[in-house]
Scaffold this active site. Structure first.
Site, PDB file in Angstrom:
ATOM      1  CE  LYS A 272     128.226  31.356  56.034  1.00 30.71           C
ATOM      2  NZ  LYS A 272     129.303  32.374  56.106  1.00 30.71           N
TER       3      LYS A 272
ATOM      4  CB  SER B 244     131.146  35.740  57.336  1.00 38.71           C
ATOM      5  OG  SER B 244     130.396  36.682  56.615  1.00 38.71           O
TER       6      SER B 244
ATOM      7  CB  SER C 281     127.297  35.843  55.964  1.00 34.39           C
ATOM      8  OG  SER C 281     128.442  35.030  55.848  1.00 34.39           O
TER       9      SER C 281
HETATM   10  N1  GLN Z   1     129.948  41.323  55.913  1.00 38.37           N
HETATM   11  C1  GLN Z   1     130.872  41.108  54.859  1.00 38.37           C
HETATM   12  C2  GLN Z   1     130.159  41.146  53.524  1.00 38.37           C
HETATM   13  O1  GLN Z   1     129.027  41.413  53.525  1.00 38.37           O
HETATM   14  C3  GLN Z   1     131.626  39.823  55.064  1.00 38.37           C
HETATM   15  C4  GLN Z   1     130.915  38.626  54.604  1.00 38.37           C
HETATM   16  C5  GLN Z   1     131.692  37.373  54.760  1.00 38.37           C
HETATM   17  O2  GLN Z   1     132.719  37.334  55.423  1.00 38.37           O
HETATM   18  N2  GLN Z   1     131.210  36.338  54.097  1.00 38.37           N
HETATM   19  O3  GLN Z   1     130.706  40.931  52.503  1.00 38.37           O
END
Ligand code: GLN
Length: 487
Positions: free
Chosen positions: A78, A177, A153
Site C-alpha cells: 500500500k 482498512s 482505505s
Molecule cells: N474507515 C476507517 C476510517 O476512515 C478506517 C480506516 C483505516 O483502517 N485506515 O478511519
C-alpha cells in the site's frame, strides 16, 4: 495462466525451476498495464526494478540458493509504506513528491524473503476512508463491478489482489482498512495483533491503532505473508518482543473442540443487508455442522465503538499530521505572504476535505476544556470495549460476525455524508480499539458482489484464526471465483 496460482503455489513452481520469477513478474506487469487504467489499483509501478529483482532471484535459485519464503513472487505494498525508491504518497497531494530516505521494516522483510515488489497501491488519503473516494488521485474500482467501490482505505490493494494484478500484498488497518476492502473485493485480509508487525516506516495515521497486514487470495497465503513480516523490531517501541510461531506449520494442525462466540450485538444493526446476515449465518451453521460449539456472547459496548474510534483516531491523526507543514515535510505553497501563511496555505492546499475534517475533529477533542469530555471519555470506552472482549474470550476461542454491514456500494452513494461512511466501520473498529487480531474471508455473494465473514480472536491468536478460516475456505469455492475484471 499463472494468475490461477496462489502465492505459495507460484513460489513452489519458481523454486522448482518450472517457471522463472522473470516470467511471472512480466506477466503481472503486462496485466497491470492492461487493467490498471480501468481499475486504478496502483498509484505507482516499478517495471524495471521489478524485473531486475526477479532476475536476481532467478539467478540465486539457479545457483542452488534458498532465497526465502516469497522468493520470486510479484506482490504490492500500500502506498503508505516507505520505500527508498519511488514516491510514498499516501494518495495525498501533500506527499505527491515525497521520496522516503529509508525502507519500512516490512519492506526490508519482504525483500529479504525474495518478494518482488511491483508497485504501490491506491488508498483513501492518509488511510482515512472506507471507499478510496478520498484518494487525491482518483478512486480505485471494484473488479466485481466497476460501478462500485472496492472499500477502503486499502481499496487499491484489495482490487489488485482480486483482479490478480499481484499475488497478494500488504495493507494497513487502523479501523478496518484491511478487512473491509477484503470483504468487498472477495479476498482474505488479516489485521494482526497490535505490536505483532513493525510499524516502522508506515506513515502514521493513529499510532495506537495502526497495524500492517496481508491481503491475499487465500488463507494459506495470508499465513505465508504473516510469517515473513511478523516479529520483533527494535525500531518500533510497541513491537512485541516474543518469538513468533510457525504459522504455516500450525495451519496443518487439525482442530478439535472449537468454541465459536456469536456476539448478538453484531447481528442486529440498522442498515445491515439481510443477504449479508444470511451468508454469515450460513458460515456459522457450517462450523456447527462440522463440530464447533456455538456460544452466545455479548459485547455490550459495541454500540460506542464508532463514537470512540472517531475521537481517538482523529485525535492521534491531528498530532501525527502536524509534521506536514511545508517545512518539515510535504507540499509547500508557492507564494506565501509570511511564515504563518506558508504553514496555513501549504496545509490548506495539500490536504483533502476528509483529512482536514479529521484534523479539526481531533484538535477539538484534545483542546483545553474539551479533552476530558471527549478524548479521555473515549479512552474509558476503549477500556470497556477491551474488557468486553476479554470476558467473551473466557467462553470461546474465536468470535464470528460480519466484516461489513453491506456488500460494495456504488460510487457517490455515501460521499456527501461522512456519518454514513463512518458506519461502514461498525464491525471492524472494535478490534483495533482492543488491539486484537481480526481476519476477513469470503463467505458468499449477493448481487454478484462478495460478502465477508470476520473472525476475531484474543491477542496473538493469529494461528488459531488462520486455522479456523482455512477449515471453512477449503470446504468452499468462494476464493476460486474470479471477478469480471481480472487478469
Ligand atoms: N474507515 C476507517 C476510517 O476512515 C478506517 C480506516 C483505516 O483502517 N485506515 O478511519
Amino acid at each position: 495462466m499463472l494468475s490461477s496460482l496462489t502465492a505459495r503455489e507460484l513460489r513452489d513452481k519458481i523454486a522448482a525451476g518450472e517457471i522463472t520469477s522473470r516470467q511471472a513478474t512480466q506477466e503481472v506487469l503486462t496485466a497491470i498495464d492492461h487493467l490498471n487504467p480501468q481499475l486504478h489499483a496502483y498509484n505507482s509501478i516499478f517495471p524495471q526494478r521489478a524485473i531486475e529483482q526477479a532476475e536476481k532471484i532467478d539467478a540465486a535459485i539457479k545457483r542452488g540458493e534458498k532465497p526465502g519464503l516469497l522468493a520470486g513472487v510479484p506482490i504490492y505494498i500500500k502506498d503508505n509504506m516507505c520505500t527508498n525508491w519511488g514516491a510514498t504518497t499516501c494518495s495525498s497531494k501533500m506527499l505527491e513528491n515525497f521520496h522516503a530516505p529509508y525502507n519500512a521494516t516490512v519492506v526490508e522483510k519482504l525483500q529479504a524473503a525474495g518478494a518482488v515488489i511491483v508497485g504501490k497501491t491506491n488508498l483513501d488519503e492518509f488511510a482515512m476512508g472506507s471507499s478510496t473516494e478520498n484518494s487525491a488521485f482518483g478512486p480505485s474500482k471494484n473488479p466485481w463491478n466497476t460501478k462500485c467501490v472496492p472499500g477502503g482505505s486499502s481499496g487499491g490493494a484489495a482490487a489488485a489482489t482480486a483482479a490478480r494484478l499481484a499475488f497478494g500484498g500488504l495493507g494497513s488497518d487502523t479501523g478496518g482498512s484491511i478487512r473491509q476492502p477484503a470483504s468487498l473485493c472477495g479476498i482474505v485480509g488479516l489485521k494482526p495483533t497490535y505490536g505483532l508487525v513493525s510499524r516502522y516506516g508506515l506513515v502514521a495515521f493513529a499510532s495506537s491503532l495502526d497495524q500492517i497486514g496481508p491481503m491475499t487470495q487465500t488463507v494459506e497465503d495470508a499465513a505465508l505473508f504473516l510469517q515473513v513480516i511478523a516479529g520483533h523490531d527494535e525500531k518500533d517501541s510497541t513491537s512485541w518482543p516474543d518469538a513468533i510461531p510457525d504459522y504455516l506449520a500450525e495451519l496443518k494442525t487439525p482442530m478439535t473442540g472449537l468454541r465459536i462466540g456469536i456476539p448478538r450485538e453484531y447481528f442486529d444493526v440498522e442498515g445491515m443487508e439481510p443477504e449479508v446476515k444470511a451468508a454469515v449465518q450460513g458460515a456459522i451453521d457450517w462450523y456447527k455442522s462440522h463440530g464447533a460449539t456455538l456460544v452466545d456472547v455479548s459485547l455490550p459496548h459495541t454500540k460506542y465503538g464508532i463514537a470512540a474510534y472517531y475521537i481517538i483516531a482523529p485525535a492521534e491523526a491531528s498530532s501525527n499530521l502536524a509534521r506536514y507543514d511545508g517545512v518539515h515535510y510535504g507540499h509547500r505553497t508557492h507564494t506565501p505572504q509570511d511564515l504563518y501563511d506558508l504553514y496555513a496555505a501549504s496545509r490548506g492546499e495539500g490536504f483533502g476535505a476528509e483529512v482536514k475534517r479529521r484534523i479539526m475533529l481531533g484538535t477539538y477533542a484534545l483542546s483545553a476544556g474539551y479533552a476530558d469530555k471527549f478524548y479521555l471519555q473515549a479512552l474509558k470506552v476503549r477500556a470497556l470495549i477491551k474488557k468486553d472482549f476479554d470476558d467473551a474470550f473466557q467462553k470461546c476461542d474465536v468470535i464470528a460476525c460480519p466484516t461489513s454491514p453491506s456488500v460494495a456500494f456504488e460510487f457517490g452513494s455515501k460521499g456527501d455524508d461522512p456519518l454514513q461512511m463512518y458506519l461502514c466501520d461498525v464491525f471492524t473498529v472494535t478490534c483495533n480499539i482492543a488491539g486484537i487480531p481480526g481476519l476477513s474471508l469470503p463467505c458468499g455473494f449477493s448481487r454478484n458482489l462478495p460478502i465477508g465473514l470476520q473472525l476475531l480472536g484474543p491477542t496473538f491468536s493469529e494461528k488459531t484464526l488462520l486455522r479456523v478460516a482455512q477449515q471453512y475456505e477449503s470446504a468452499h469455492e468462494w476464493s476460486k471465483k474470479k471477478p469480471g475484471v481480472c487478469a
